[in-house]
Design a protein around this motif. Structure first.
Motif, PDB file in Angstrom:
ATOM      1  N   ALA A 219      35.215  43.263  29.984  1.00  0.00           N
ATOM      2  CA  ALA A 219      35.810  43.171  31.323  1.00  0.00           C
ATOM      3  C   ALA A 219      35.255  41.979  32.088  1.00  0.00           C
ATOM      4  O   ALA A 219      35.961  41.354  32.890  1.00  0.00           O
ATOM      5  N   ASP A 220      34.000  41.644  31.843  1.00  0.00           N
ATOM      6  CA  ASP A 220      33.357  40.529  32.552  1.00  0.00           C
ATOM      7  C   ASP A 220      34.123  39.228  32.388  1.00  0.00           C
ATOM      8  O   ASP A 220      34.092  38.371  33.287  1.00  0.00           O
ATOM      9  N   ASP A 222      37.476  38.654  32.209  1.00  0.00           N
ATOM     10  CA  ASP A 222      38.551  38.582  33.199  1.00  0.00           C
ATOM     11  C   ASP A 222      38.007  38.446  34.609  1.00  0.00           C
ATOM     12  O   ASP A 222      38.528  37.676  35.424  1.00  0.00           O
ATOM     13  N   VAL A 223      36.976  39.215  34.908  1.00  0.00           N
ATOM     14  CA  VAL A 223      36.394  39.188  36.259  1.00  0.00           C
ATOM     15  C   VAL A 223      35.825  37.807  36.564  1.00  0.00           C
ATOM     16  O   VAL A 223      36.055  37.243  37.641  1.00  0.00           O
ATOM     17  N   ALA A 224      35.101  37.243  35.617  1.00  0.00           N
ATOM     18  CA  ALA A 224      34.489  35.931  35.826  1.00  0.00           C
ATOM     19  C   ALA A 224      35.553  34.860  36.066  1.00  0.00           C
ATOM     20  O   ALA A 224      35.392  33.983  36.918  1.00  0.00           O
ATOM     21  N   HIS A 225      36.652  34.944  35.323  1.00  0.00           N
ATOM     22  CA  HIS A 225      37.726  33.959  35.484  1.00  0.00           C
ATOM     23  C   HIS A 225      38.326  34.032  36.887  1.00  0.00           C
ATOM     24  O   HIS A 225      38.561  33.004  37.533  1.00  0.00           O
ATOM     25  N   CYS A 226      38.562  35.253  37.361  1.00  0.00           N
ATOM     26  CA  CYS A 226      39.117  35.404  38.705  1.00  0.00           C
ATOM     27  C   CYS A 226      38.097  34.963  39.760  1.00  0.00           C
ATOM     28  O   CYS A 226      38.472  34.349  40.766  1.00  0.00           O
ATOM     29  N   CYS A 227      36.834  35.273  39.536  1.00  0.00           N
ATOM     30  CA  CYS A 227      35.785  34.835  40.467  1.00  0.00           C
ATOM     31  C   CYS A 227      35.810  33.317  40.640  1.00  0.00           C
ATOM     32  O   CYS A 227      35.730  32.805  41.766  1.00  0.00           O
ATOM     33  N   THR A 228      35.911  32.595  39.532  1.00  0.00           N
ATOM     34  CA  THR A 228      35.910  31.135  39.596  1.00  0.00           C
ATOM     35  C   THR A 228      37.124  30.618  40.356  1.00  0.00           C
ATOM     36  O   THR A 228      37.021  29.706  41.182  1.00  0.00           O
ATOM     37  N   ASN A 229      38.287  31.203  40.083  1.00  0.00           N
ATOM     38  CA  ASN A 229      39.496  30.803  40.795  1.00  0.00           C
ATOM     39  C   ASN A 229      39.364  31.031  42.296  1.00  0.00           C
ATOM     40  O   ASN A 229      39.736  30.169  43.103  1.00  0.00           O
ATOM     41  N   THR A 247      33.670  46.275  41.047  1.00  0.00           N
ATOM     42  CA  THR A 247      32.836  47.443  40.753  1.00  0.00           C
ATOM     43  C   THR A 247      33.057  48.553  41.785  1.00  0.00           C
ATOM     44  O   THR A 247      33.052  49.735  41.441  1.00  0.00           O
ATOM     45  N   GLU A 248      33.292  48.185  43.045  1.00  0.00           N
ATOM     46  CA  GLU A 248      33.571  49.196  44.064  1.00  0.00           C
ATOM     47  C   GLU A 248      34.881  49.919  43.782  1.00  0.00           C
ATOM     48  O   GLU A 248      35.056  51.090  44.144  1.00  0.00           O
ATOM     49  N   ALA A 249      35.809  49.242  43.108  1.00  0.00           N
ATOM     50  CA  ALA A 249      37.090  49.844  42.768  1.00  0.00           C
ATOM     51  C   ALA A 249      37.016  50.697  41.503  1.00  0.00           C
ATOM     52  O   ALA A 249      38.020  51.278  41.085  1.00  0.00           O
ATOM     53  N   GLY A 250      35.825  50.791  40.903  1.00  0.00           N
ATOM     54  CA  GLY A 250      35.644  51.613  39.715  1.00  0.00           C
ATOM     55  C   GLY A 250      35.514  50.844  38.429  1.00  0.00           C
ATOM     56  O   GLY A 250      35.380  51.447  37.351  1.00  0.00           O
ATOM     57  N   GLY A 251      35.557  49.515  38.489  1.00  0.00           N
ATOM     58  CA  GLY A 251      35.397  48.716  37.285  1.00  0.00           C
ATOM     59  C   GLY A 251      33.961  48.730  36.791  1.00  0.00           C
ATOM     60  O   GLY A 251      33.016  48.865  37.574  1.00  0.00           O
ATOM     61  N   VAL A 252      33.804  48.591  35.492  1.00  0.00           N
ATOM     62  CA  VAL A 252      32.477  48.623  34.879  1.00  0.00           C
ATOM     63  C   VAL A 252      32.190  47.268  34.238  1.00  0.00           C
ATOM     64  O   VAL A 252      32.916  46.835  33.338  1.00  0.00           O
ATOM     65  N   TRP A 263      28.880  35.357  31.607  1.00  0.00           N
ATOM     66  CA  TRP A 263      30.324  35.152  31.659  1.00  0.00           C
ATOM     67  C   TRP A 263      30.733  34.328  32.864  1.00  0.00           C
ATOM     68  O   TRP A 263      31.660  33.519  32.795  1.00  0.00           O
ATOM     69  N   ARG A 264      30.044  34.481  33.976  1.00  0.00           N
ATOM     70  CA  ARG A 264      30.411  33.710  35.169  1.00  0.00           C
ATOM     71  C   ARG A 264      30.043  32.245  35.004  1.00  0.00           C
ATOM     72  O   ARG A 264      30.775  31.354  35.434  1.00  0.00           O
TER      73      ARG A 264
END
Length: 311
Positions: A219-220, A222-229, A247-252, A263-264
Motif C-alpha cells: 500500500a505504501d 500508492d500512498v507515496a506516489h500520491c504524497c509526492t503529487n 491511516t486515519e481512514a483505516g489504511g495500513v 517508499w516516499r
C-alpha cells in the motif's frame, strides 16, 4: 490535438456502437503525455444521447508499451465492473492497432473532472478514503506484481538541491524493501486520475481513471506516489498530510518508519527523473503557478522533510 478520427478508427468505433447509433461530435479532452483522449457524443435514431471516451496512444514513445497498457486497463475495468469503485465501463479495445490507426481503448464517460486548485483541504480525506477502498479490493490470482524502474543512479538532482540530503536519500533506497501484505494497487493514484462532481454538499468523487498500471504490491507504494503529487501541487506539507489521512481512514502502512520512508523517498527520486513532464497536465488545467523553480523547490523541501521527519 486533433479532433478528427482516422477513417479506420471511425469505422472501428461505429462497429462497437448500438444499432442506429452514430457519432455526432468529437471533442478533445485533457489527457496524458502519450495518449490523445477524445469525447465522442453518440446519438441514436430516437435522439437519445450518450457519451463515450476514446483513448488512443499516438505518441511514438508509447508504441512499445501501448498494447500492454491497453490490455491491462481493459482487464482492470472488467475486474472492477462489479466493485463499488466508480470506474468507466469497457466498450471496446484494439490492443495492437489491428483495426484502428493507433492502439485504442473505448470506454464510457463519467461525470466530473480532476480538481487541481487549492481546495485540497476539502478533498484530501475523500482521496484517502478512496485509496483505502481500492486497497481493500481482493487481489485477483495472476495479477502482476509491481515493478519499479527508477534507481538511485537514475535520480536527477535539481540544480538548487541540497546534495547531502539527496545523497542520503539515494542510500535509503539502496536496500530492498521489507516484505509486506500485497494489496491491489492503482499504481498512478493522484489528483489527475480522480474525478470530482460538484453537488449541493460540495465536491464528491465521481470516478477513478487510468488503470493501466494495476498490479499488486505494498500500500505504501500508492500512498507515496500520491504524497509526492500533492507535495508538488499544493506544497510539501500536503504530501505528509495525505499519509496521515490514509491511516486515519483505516489504511495500513508499513509498521516501521524506515519502510514507509523508503517508499516516499523512492517516489520522490522517481519523480525527479520526469519532474517537468509531471506538471504538464496541471499547467494545461490552469495551474500556471507551477513554474520550474516552484516545483523544484517543493520537491527539495518534501524530500528534506521525508528524510528528517519521524512520523
Amino acid at each position: 490535438m486533433s479532433t478528427d478520427l482516422a477513417p479506420s478508427t471511425a469505422t472501428w468505433v461505429l462497429e462497437h456502437l448500438e444499432p442506429g447509433e452514430r457519432v455526432t461530435a468529437v471533442d478533445s479532452m485533457a489527457g496524458g503525455i502519450t495518449a490523445e483522449v477524445r469525447r465522442l457524443t453518440v446519438a441514436d435514431d430516437q435522439h437519445a444521447v450518450r457519451v463515450l471516451v476514446l483513448k488512443s496512444y499516438t505518441a511514438p514513445s508509447a508504441q512499445e508499451h501501448a498494447e500492454e497498457w491497453i490490455r491491462r486497463e481493459a482487464e482492470a475495468l472488467t475486474l472492477l465492473e462489479s466493485d463499488s469503485i466508480p470506474t468507466p465501463l469497457l466498450a471496446a479495445a484494439d490492443f495492437a492497432a489491428t483495426q484502428c490507426a493507433h492502439p485504442s481503448l473505448l470506454i464510457t464517460h463519467l461525470p466530473g473532472q480532476p480538481l487541481y486548485d487549492d481546495g485540497i483541504q476539502t478533498r484530501i480525506r475523500c482521496l484517502a478514503q478512496l485509496l483505502v477502498a481500492i486497497h481493500s479490493i481482493p487481489v485477483k490470482a495472476g495479477l502482476r506484481r509491481y515493478s519499479t524502474g527508477s534507481t538511485a543512479e537514475s535520480a536527477v538532482v535539481p540544480p538548487t538541491a541540497d546534495t547531502d540530503i539527496w545523497s542520503a536519500a539515494t542510500r535509503v533506497i539502496g536496500r530492498p524493501p521489507s516484505r509486506s501484505q500485497a494489496r491491489l494497487l492503482h499504481r498512478d493514484f493522484q489528483p489527475g486520475n480522480v474525478l470530482f462532481d460538484t453537488g449541493p454538499t460540495g465536491p464528491a468523487v465521481s470516478g477513478v481513471l487510468d488503470w493501466a498500471g494495476i498490479c499488486s504490491g505494498p500500500a505504501d507504494l500508492d500512498v507515496a506516489h500520491c504524497c509526492t503529487n500533492l507535495a508538488l501541487l499544493h506544497g510539501p506539507l500536503w504530501g505528509l498530510r495525505f499519509a496521515a489521512e490514509y491511516t486515519e481512514a483505516g489504511g495500513v502502512l508499513a509498521a516501521e518508519w524506515s519502510d514507509r520512508r523508503y517508499w516516499r523517498v523512492r517516489s520522490s527520486l522517481a519523480c525527479s527523473e520526469e519532474l517537468h513532464q509531471w506538471v504538464v497536465p496541471w499547467r494545461a488545467a490552469g495551474r500556471t503557478d507551477l513554474s520550474g523553480p516552484v516545483i523544484e523547490d517543493r520537491l527539495n523541501t518534501y524530500l528534506a522533510l521525508t528524510m528528517n521527519v519521524d512520523m
